[in-house]
Design an enzyme around this catalytic site. Structure first.
Site, PDB file in Angstrom:
ATOM      1  N   ARG A 298      36.762 -35.771   9.762  1.00 27.71           N
ATOM      2  CA  ARG A 298      38.002 -35.859   8.981  1.00 27.71           C
ATOM      3  C   ARG A 298      39.222 -35.861   9.890  1.00 27.71           C
ATOM      4  O   ARG A 298      40.172 -36.616   9.666  1.00 27.71           O
ATOM      5  CB  ARG A 298      38.059 -34.712   7.971  1.00 27.71           C
ATOM      6  N   TYR A 439      37.218 -42.969   3.745  1.00 33.32           N
ATOM      7  CA  TYR A 439      36.290 -42.386   4.716  1.00 33.32           C
ATOM      8  C   TYR A 439      36.288 -40.862   4.663  1.00 33.32           C
ATOM      9  O   TYR A 439      37.344 -40.232   4.580  1.00 33.32           O
ATOM     10  CB  TYR A 439      36.725 -42.777   6.130  1.00 33.32           C
ATOM     11  N   GLU A 440      35.077 -40.278   4.760  1.00 29.47           N
ATOM     12  CA  GLU A 440      34.899 -38.826   4.917  1.00 29.47           C
ATOM     13  C   GLU A 440      35.595 -38.024   3.826  1.00 29.47           C
ATOM     14  O   GLU A 440      36.081 -36.926   4.060  1.00 29.47           O
ATOM     15  CB  GLU A 440      35.390 -38.356   6.298  1.00 29.47           C
ATOM     16  N   GLY A 441      35.633 -38.572   2.627  1.00 31.71           N
ATOM     17  CA  GLY A 441      36.269 -37.907   1.502  1.00 31.71           C
ATOM     18  C   GLY A 441      37.613 -38.525   1.205  1.00 31.71           C
ATOM     19  O   GLY A 441      38.492 -38.599   2.060  1.00 31.71           O
TER      20      GLY A 441
END
Length: 598
Positions: A298, A439-441
């Site tokens: 993140r 991406y990534e949440g």
């Protein structure tokens, strides 16, 4: 299409004046990290980024990755560039020396990471995922797993991936169905399918180490029943000699809006009898372990937002200086001029420049706090630093990536019609940036994490500490003369008041009315980013003035710092009041309609 030049002077300023490079250099294990060493590494990284990676950015976008007969082929030049990248030691920069890493601080690796992502985001995704997998194995892998995988991943000989998402389980990891069946010899057979796996297959290295979420037969339902497994593409002996191909195969790659040269794979596990995997850590704690990778990723995705903003700004600035269009306003009968003379182009460029510098400052400060959280000899300092890092990672990820879309779009606008033409390359930055908020949440996931786990759970304690730190800077600003500092002080004070009110509202509301609090989650993340960025820009202006008063440094560069901070205060921080109002008052309108009324 413009080239990329690493903004080393600004990086040095932020590292030294805002992020506390000298303090980082005094941490245990960082004693050899002098300014001279940092400058040398930044210089070499800048050369590699501009000389090797940046020229492949455009051609990689045009050619893309390809899939043929179950094998993925990277774009022309990718394998050679990766070999150079690994041989130069860039894969090992921040890794533990026990496994062949250089052990350099997060602050320095953050600056170098920005260069990789700005010069060639699609390329940078491979080492990014590998670093996350390394971190997870360092903290939770067995001695055997560490011995087999880590030195080879740190050296770049092998790469790594993270496998979470499935067709029916996007952000809802409780819905993961991939199965892991124990074989009685310490191994497991893995069966299932994973999608959106970045660099899930490629031809740059001989082996790929997949970290895979799966369920054991007796696992409880939901997220508490997920375990983490290491599943190599090729089986290997203890000495690293590769053996049989494991039963994990890429069955297709996605055709995407951007990052075309980064293969986004659909991976099938167990179609030919079961992929061999090995449990990482304890059973049913896989999601906890995966979040080790997730937090690293993140932050890195937030850096993608910063990097793409810098690249878009550089290209827009070069175009604005070259493009001749119209006469200068107020100059009757004057000659045709480059568009940088036009007020609105100036406004757009300053918007790009100021927000990029604010993001860089905040991200580097968080990077330095990570070093303090890991290495400071005082336990209380480590705890405070970690709390700050935990609070700010969703802000860095969400705010920087959302900004990058707007900034890259502004870059297209500055190019005018030519920005919409792929030939100029401006559109690529916009296309590449669009994935970063997902991406990534997604941004909403970051924002929900921010208001729930990072704010409401501790009654806003860490956030209020940040507000207190901003008040210290406000006090310093009051002692400065001149309209620029007065304007910065006014806007930062107003933004801080809006942030404080929003913090109090969320803390008071979250437990009793989570829906109303959550309506304001994304606006709150944006507000926090804007104000935190303004805090760093104010600190930058104060530092620049101190250096000017002392007769040190480049006066033109330092004066520009103050002017840029003034623009940020007038044009960006001024948005805080409206965001604060929406956070506190916006729930009723957002939640009032029934489903049928939409």
């Amino acid at each position: 299409m413009s080239n990329y030049t690493a903004p080393i002077r600004d990086m040095q300023f932020v590292m030294r004046e805002l992020a506390g490079l000298a303090e980082v250099g005094r941490l245990p294990g960082c004693e050899e990290v002098s300014e001279d060493l940092v400058d040398a590494i930044l210089d070499e990284a800048g050369k590699f980024a501009s000389g090797v990676l940046a020229p492949l950015n455009r051609t990689g976008d045009q050619q893309g990755a390809s899939w043929e007969n179950g094998n993925v082929h990277t774009a022309a030049g990718w394998k050679e560039a990766y070999k150079q990248f690994a041989e130069a030691g860039w894969t090992a920069l921040a890794c533990d020396p026990e496994y062949g890493g250089q052990g350099l601080p997060k602050l320095l690796s953050t600056a170098v990471m920005e260069m990789w992502k700005a010069s060639n985001m699609a390329f940078s995704l491979c080492p990014m995922l590998t670093n996350g997998a390394i971190e997870a194995l360092v903290l939770r892998g067995t001695d055997e797993q560490k011995a087999l995988y880590l030195t080879r991943m740190v050296s770049g000989e092998w790469t790594g991936t993270m496998n979470l998402t499935e067709p029916q389980a996007g952000s809802d990891l409780a819905a993961v169905r991939t199965k892991a069946e124990p074989q009685g010899d310490g191994s497991y057979k893995i069966f299932g399918q994973k999608i959106f796996i970045t660099y899930g297959d490629h031809d740059m290295t001989d082996n790929i180490v997949h970290l895979v979420l799966a369920r054991l037969p007796d696992a409880p339902e939901g997220v508490k029943g997920i375990s983490l497994f290491v599943v190599p593409k090729f089986m290997a002996d203890a000495d690293g000699t590769l053996g049989l191909r494991n039963d994990v195969h890429c069955v297709s790659i996605e055709h995407k809006l951007g990052i075309h040269a980064s293969p986004t794979c659909v991976l099938a596990f167990g179609d030919k009898g079961g992929a061999v995997g090995y449990l990482v850590g304890e059973a049913n704690r896989g999601l906890e372990y995966m979040f080790i990778m997730m937090n690293e990723a993140r932050f890195a995705v937030g850096m993608e937002g910063l990097a793409l903003s810098e690249r878009a700004y550089q290209q827009a600035l070069a175009y604005a200086k070259e493009r001749i269009q119209g006469t200068e306003l107020g100059v009757r009968g004057g000659p045709k001029v480059s568009i940088i003379h036009h007020p609105d182009i100036r406004r757009m460029l300053m918007s790009m420049k100021s927000q990029t510098e604010a993001m860089r400052a905040l991200a580097y400060v968080v990077g330095a706090a990570t070093d303090s959280a890991h290495l400071h000899p005082d336990e209380e300092v480590r705890k405070r630093s970690q709390a700050f890092v935990d609070l700010m990672i969703p802000v860095v990820k969400g705010w920087c990536t959302e900004n990058s879309i707007e900034i890259a779009s502004t870059g297209v606008q500055i190019h005018g019609g030519m920005g919409f033409i792929e030939e100029t390359g401006a559109a690529q930055h916009f296309r590449d940036a669009r994935i970063t908020t997902i991406y990534e949440g997604t941004t909403a996931i970051q924002a929900n994490d921010l208001i729930g786990r990072k704010l409401a759970r501790e009654g806003g304690a860490t956030a209020k500490t940040v507000v207190a730190d901003i008040h210290v800077v406000l006090g310093e600003l009051e002692t400065k003369g001149g309209e620029a500092f007065a304007a910065i002080q006014r806007s930062l004070k107003g933004g801080t008041e809006a942030l404080s009110t929003a913090i109090d509202y969320i803390v008071a509301t979250y437990g009793s009315d989570i829906k109303s609090a959550s309506v304001g989650a994304v606006p709150f993340l944006k507000l926090f980013g804007i104000v935190a960025g303004g805090w760093q820009m104010a600190r930058a202006a104060l530092a620049a003035q101190r250096l000017l008063d002392a007769g040190e440094g480049d006066s033109a560069f330092l004066s520009t710092k103050i002017i840029t901070a003034r623009f940020y205060a007038d044009h960006v921080l001024s948005q805080a009041a409206g965001l604060g109002y929406a956070i506190v008052n916006g729930a009723d309108g957002a939640l009032a309609l029934s489903e049928e009324q939409f």
